[in-house]
Scaffold this motif. Structure first.
Motif, PDB file in Angstrom:
ATOM      1  N   LEU A  78      -7.594   0.381   6.610  1.00 56.42           N
ATOM      2  CA  LEU A  78      -8.307   0.985   5.493  1.00 56.42           C
ATOM      3  C   LEU A  78      -9.751   1.261   5.905  1.00 56.42           C
ATOM      4  O   LEU A  78     -10.327   0.537   6.722  1.00 56.42           O
ATOM      5  CB  LEU A  78      -8.289   0.037   4.288  1.00 56.42           C
ATOM      6  CG  LEU A  78      -6.896  -0.300   3.739  1.00 56.42           C
ATOM      7  CD1 LEU A  78      -7.005  -1.348   2.633  1.00 56.42           C
ATOM      8  CD2 LEU A  78      -6.197   0.950   3.229  1.00 56.42           C
ATOM      9  N   ASP A  79     -10.316   2.294   5.326  1.00 54.62           N
ATOM     10  CA  ASP A  79     -11.707   2.645   5.592  1.00 54.62           C
ATOM     11  C   ASP A  79     -12.606   1.799   4.686  1.00 54.62           C
ATOM     12  O   ASP A  79     -12.709   2.053   3.489  1.00 54.62           O
ATOM     13  CB  ASP A  79     -11.887   4.144   5.302  1.00 54.62           C
ATOM     14  CG  ASP A  79     -13.331   4.595   5.455  1.00 54.62           C
ATOM     15  OD1 ASP A  79     -14.200   3.750   5.739  1.00 54.62           O
ATOM     16  OD2 ASP A  79     -13.575   5.802   5.282  1.00 54.62           O
ATOM     17  N   ASP A  80     -13.264   0.804   5.264  1.00 54.79           N
ATOM     18  CA  ASP A  80     -14.066  -0.131   4.471  1.00 54.79           C
ATOM     19  C   ASP A  80     -15.142   0.561   3.630  1.00 54.79           C
ATOM     20  O   ASP A  80     -15.540   0.060   2.584  1.00 54.79           O
ATOM     21  CB  ASP A  80     -14.725  -1.179   5.380  1.00 54.79           C
ATOM     22  CG  ASP A  80     -13.701  -2.137   5.953  1.00 54.79           C
ATOM     23  OD1 ASP A  80     -12.758  -2.508   5.222  1.00 54.79           O
ATOM     24  OD2 ASP A  80     -13.817  -2.507   7.138  1.00 54.79           O
ATOM     25  N   PHE A 112       0.837  -1.201   0.000  1.00 55.36           N
ATOM     26  CA  PHE A 112       0.000   0.000   0.000  1.00 55.36           C
ATOM     27  C   PHE A 112       0.877   1.259   0.000  1.00 55.36           C
ATOM     28  O   PHE A 112       0.674   2.184  -0.788  1.00 55.36           O
ATOM     29  CB  PHE A 112      -0.907  -0.072   1.231  1.00 55.36           C
ATOM     30  CG  PHE A 112      -1.793   1.120   1.451  1.00 55.36           C
ATOM     31  CD1 PHE A 112      -2.952   1.294   0.695  1.00 55.36           C
ATOM     32  CD2 PHE A 112      -1.495   2.045   2.436  1.00 55.36           C
ATOM     33  CE1 PHE A 112      -3.782   2.388   0.915  1.00 55.36           C
ATOM     34  CE2 PHE A 112      -2.323   3.131   2.661  1.00 55.36           C
ATOM     35  CZ  PHE A 112      -3.465   3.309   1.899  1.00 55.36           C
ATOM     36  N   TRP A 134      -7.943  -3.252  -3.517  1.00 60.70           N
ATOM     37  CA  TRP A 134      -8.019  -3.802  -2.163  1.00 60.70           C
ATOM     38  C   TRP A 134      -8.434  -5.264  -2.154  1.00 60.70           C
ATOM     39  O   TRP A 134      -8.289  -5.951  -1.149  1.00 60.70           O
ATOM     40  CB  TRP A 134      -9.005  -2.999  -1.295  1.00 60.70           C
ATOM     41  CG  TRP A 134      -8.523  -1.629  -0.959  1.00 60.70           C
ATOM     42  CD1 TRP A 134      -7.366  -1.020  -1.360  1.00 60.70           C
ATOM     43  CD2 TRP A 134      -9.204  -0.668  -0.126  1.00 60.70           C
ATOM     44  NE1 TRP A 134      -7.291   0.251  -0.844  1.00 60.70           N
ATOM     45  CE2 TRP A 134      -8.400   0.495  -0.087  1.00 60.70           C
ATOM     46  CE3 TRP A 134     -10.416  -0.679   0.580  1.00 60.70           C
ATOM     47  CZ2 TRP A 134      -8.778   1.634   0.630  1.00 60.70           C
ATOM     48  CZ3 TRP A 134     -10.782   0.447   1.289  1.00 60.70           C
ATOM     49  CH2 TRP A 134      -9.965   1.601   1.316  1.00 60.70           C
ATOM     50  N   GLY A 165      -5.486   7.217  -0.367  1.00 65.00           N
ATOM     51  CA  GLY A 165      -5.605   5.783  -0.141  1.00 65.00           C
ATOM     52  C   GLY A 165      -6.762   5.424   0.776  1.00 65.00           C
ATOM     53  O   GLY A 165      -6.990   4.253   1.050  1.00 65.00           O
ATOM     54  N   ASP A 166      -7.505   6.417   1.287  1.00 60.64           N
ATOM     55  CA  ASP A 166      -8.665   6.165   2.142  1.00 60.64           C
ATOM     56  C   ASP A 166      -8.339   5.268   3.337  1.00 60.64           C
ATOM     57  O   ASP A 166      -9.018   4.264   3.579  1.00 60.64           O
ATOM     58  CB  ASP A 166      -9.811   5.549   1.332  1.00 60.64           C
ATOM     59  CG  ASP A 166     -10.512   6.588   0.467  1.00 60.64           C
ATOM     60  OD1 ASP A 166     -10.883   7.644   1.008  1.00 60.64           O
ATOM     61  OD2 ASP A 166     -10.682   6.341  -0.748  1.00 60.64           O
ATOM     62  N   ALA A 167      -7.304   5.642   4.082  1.00 56.46           N
ATOM     63  CA  ALA A 167      -6.972   4.892   5.293  1.00 56.46           C
ATOM     64  C   ALA A 167      -7.511   5.634   6.517  1.00 56.46           C
ATOM     65  O   ALA A 167      -7.664   6.864   6.503  1.00 56.46           O
ATOM     66  CB  ALA A 167      -5.460   4.733   5.410  1.00 56.46           C
ATOM     67  N   HIS A 183     -11.770   1.278  -4.609  1.00 59.30           N
ATOM     68  CA  HIS A 183     -10.419   0.698  -4.575  1.00 59.30           C
ATOM     69  C   HIS A 183     -10.432  -0.783  -4.955  1.00 59.30           C
ATOM     70  O   HIS A 183     -10.268  -1.647  -4.098  1.00 59.30           O
ATOM     71  CB  HIS A 183      -9.811   0.847  -3.181  1.00 59.30           C
ATOM     72  CG  HIS A 183      -9.537   2.262  -2.806  1.00 59.30           C
ATOM     73  ND1 HIS A 183      -8.477   2.981  -3.314  1.00 59.30           N
ATOM     74  CD2 HIS A 183     -10.208   3.104  -1.989  1.00 59.30           C
ATOM     75  CE1 HIS A 183      -8.500   4.207  -2.815  1.00 59.30           C
ATOM     76  NE2 HIS A 183      -9.532   4.312  -2.013  1.00 59.30           N
TER      77      HIS A 183
END
Ligand code: GDP
Ligand code: MN
Length: 382
Positions: A209-211, A11, A220, A182-184, A217
C-alpha cells in the motif's frame, strides 16, 4: 506498508477480486476449529512477509483433522527465512487446473502503470523472467485512459492465456480497481488459478500500500495493527519516535528527519555504520530523550552513541537538560558523543559540563563528533 497474504486477500475482496473465504489461526485449537468450519480438504499457509513459502514448507494441504494437526504443528512457530510464523491462514483447498501470474505496478521510468500477465504462474516469476522472458506479457496502461478492453485483450493474447480467459477481463478490472482506488504501489497474484469449476481465483496475494494515501483509508488501521515490526521499532513507535533499525554499530539520535539522514551519511563518510535512524521529532525534552536512549541502549549492536542536535525552535539548553535528566534513568553501556548547535548552544554546553566524562563526550561539529563516535566504537569492539 506490505500486507500479509490474508490481509492482501481482505484488500482484494473489497474491490471484487475473487478469493477463497478462509480464517486466520494462531494456535492448533484455532486451526482445528477453522478447518472444521471451512470443511476439508484445506490448505494451511504461513503468514509472514516473505515469498517462496511453498518451497520452504510454509504451505501444506490437509485432508482431515489429523493431517491438519500435523500441518499446523509444523508451520506454527517455524522459522521461515528468518521470520517466526505466528499465524496461519486456512482456506478450503482449491482443485487447480492451471496457475497464472498477474501483477500491476507503477513503471516510474515510463510514467505509466505496468500490467504483467503470464501463463507460467505458481513458480518464482523472477526465474521465469530470467529463463523465459517471452512468457511474461508486459503491457503499459495510461492512468488517464484506465484499463481498456484493448489492453486486456493484448495481455491475454501475448501471455497465451487459454482456460479461464473469458473471466480475465472481470478479474483484471477488479485488480485494477484495487490497485488504483485502493492506492497500492503493487498488487501481485501468483498464482491466479483456474479452478476445476472453471473460476479464476487469487490463491495468493502480495500487496504494497502507498503509505502517503493512508489518510483516506481508515480501513487500513486494521492492517497497521498487525504490521510486523522489529520489537525496537514497535517500542519506538509507541513512544512517538521515528525509528528504523539498521545494522551498523553507531546509535544515532537526531532531531528532524533531514538531520537524521545527514547524520547517517556523515557517519558513513568517516568510515562508520549507523545502527539505526532515529528522529526525535519536534520536542527533545527529558521524556523524549529518555525514550530514545532506552530504545538505542537496548540494542546490542550499538558500540557508541552519536546525539546530533540542531536547535531551531527546539532550544539546545532544553535538549541538554533532557540529556542530563535521561542519564539519571538510563544506564549507558557505551560512550555517547553529543553535538549541539543552533539556538542557545552555549547555554546547552554549560549544562552538559556537569555530565561530561569519559562516557559523555561533547564535540562542536558534526564531522568531528561523527569521527569521535566511530573511534569510540572501534575501541569498544577492538
Ligand atoms: P508462496 O510460495 O509464498 O508464493 O505461496 P502461495 O500462496 O503462492 O502457494 C504456493 C503454492 O502452493 C501455489 O503455487 C500452489 O501450487 C500451492 N497451493 C496454494 N494453495 C493451494 C490450494 O488451495 N490447493 C492446491 N492444490 N495447491 C495450493
Ligand atoms: Mn505465491
Amino acid at each position: 506498508m506490505d500486507l500479509k497474504e490474508y490481509q492482501g486477500k481482505d484488500f482484494f475482496r473489497r474491490y471484487g477480486v475473487p478469493t477463497s473465504e478462509g480464517r486466520l489461526a494462531r494456535s492448533l485449537e484455532e486451526a482445528d476449529e477453522a478447518a472444521r468450519a471451512l470443511g476439508f480438504p484445506v490448505v494451511v499457509k504461513a503468514q509472514v512477509l516473505v515469498g517462496g513459502r511453498g518451497k520452504a514448507g510454509g504451505v501444506r494441504l490437509a485432508s482431515d483433522a489429523a493431517e491438519l494437526a500435523d500441518a499446523a504443528r509444523a508451520i506454527l512457530g517455524m522459522d521461515l527465512k528468518g521470520h517466526t510464523v505466528n499465524e496461519v491462514w486456512i482456506e478450503p483447498a482449491s482443485q487447480i487446473r492451471h496457475e497464472y501470474y498477474v501483477s500491476l505496478t507503477l513503471d516510474r521510468a515510463a510514467r505509466l502503470y505496468l500490467l504483467m500477465v503470464s501463463s507460467k504462474g505458481g513458480v518464482d516469476i523472477e526465474e521465469v523472467a530470467r529463463t523465459d522472458p517471452g512468457a511474461i506479457a508486459r503491457v503499459h496502461i495510461d492512468p488517464i485512459d484506465g484499463l481498456s478492453g484493448d489492453v486486456i485483450a493484448q495481455a491475454i493474447e501475448q501471455a497465451g492465456i487459454g482456460e479461464g480467459r473469458e473471466h480475465m477481463p472481470e478479474v483484471l478490472g477488479a485488480l485494477y480497481r484495487a490497485f488504483t482506488e485502493g492506492d497500492a504501489d503493487l498488487v501481485e497474484v501468483n498464482p491466479l488459478v483456474v479452478r476445476d469449476d472453471g473460476q479464476l481465483v487469487a490463491l495468493d496475494a502480495k500487496v504494497t500500500l502507498d503509505d502517503s494515501a493512508a489518510f483516506r483509508h481508515p480501513e487500513w488501521q486494521a492492517y497497521r495493527a498487525d504490521e510486523e515490526l522489529d520489537s525496537r521499532e514497535a517500542i519506538a513507535r509507541a513512544r512517538g519516535l521515528n525509528y528504523i533499525g539498521l545494522d551498523g554499530s553507531i546509535g544515532i539520535i537526531a532531531n528532524g528527519a533531514g538531520l537524521a539522514m545527514a547524520t547517517l551519511d556523515v557517519v558513513q563518510q568517516v568510515g562508520g555504520r549507523a545502527a539505526n535512524f532515529l528522529d526525535l521529532g519536534g520536542g527533545a525534552g527529558a521524556e523524549t530523550m529518555t525514550a530514545a536512549l532506552d530504545v538505542i541502549a537496548g540494542d546490542p549492536k550499538v558500540q557508541a552513541l552519536f546525539v546530533n542536535i540542531f536547535g531551531g525552535i527546539t532550544r539546545c539548553d532544553d535538549v541538554a537538560r533532557g540529556i542530563v535528566a535521561a542519564l539519571d534513568s538510563v544506564e549507558l553501556r557505551c560512550p555517547m558523543v553529543v553535538r549541539l548547535d543552533g539556538t542557545n548552544a552555549r547555554e546547552g554546553h554549560e549544562i552538559l559540563k556537569g555530565v561530561v566524562s569519559d562516557r559523555v563526550i561533547v564535540e562542536t561539529t558534526m564531522v568531528t563528533a561523527a569521527q569521535r563516535a566511530v573511534e569510540e566504537a572501534r575501541r569498544a569492539s577492538a
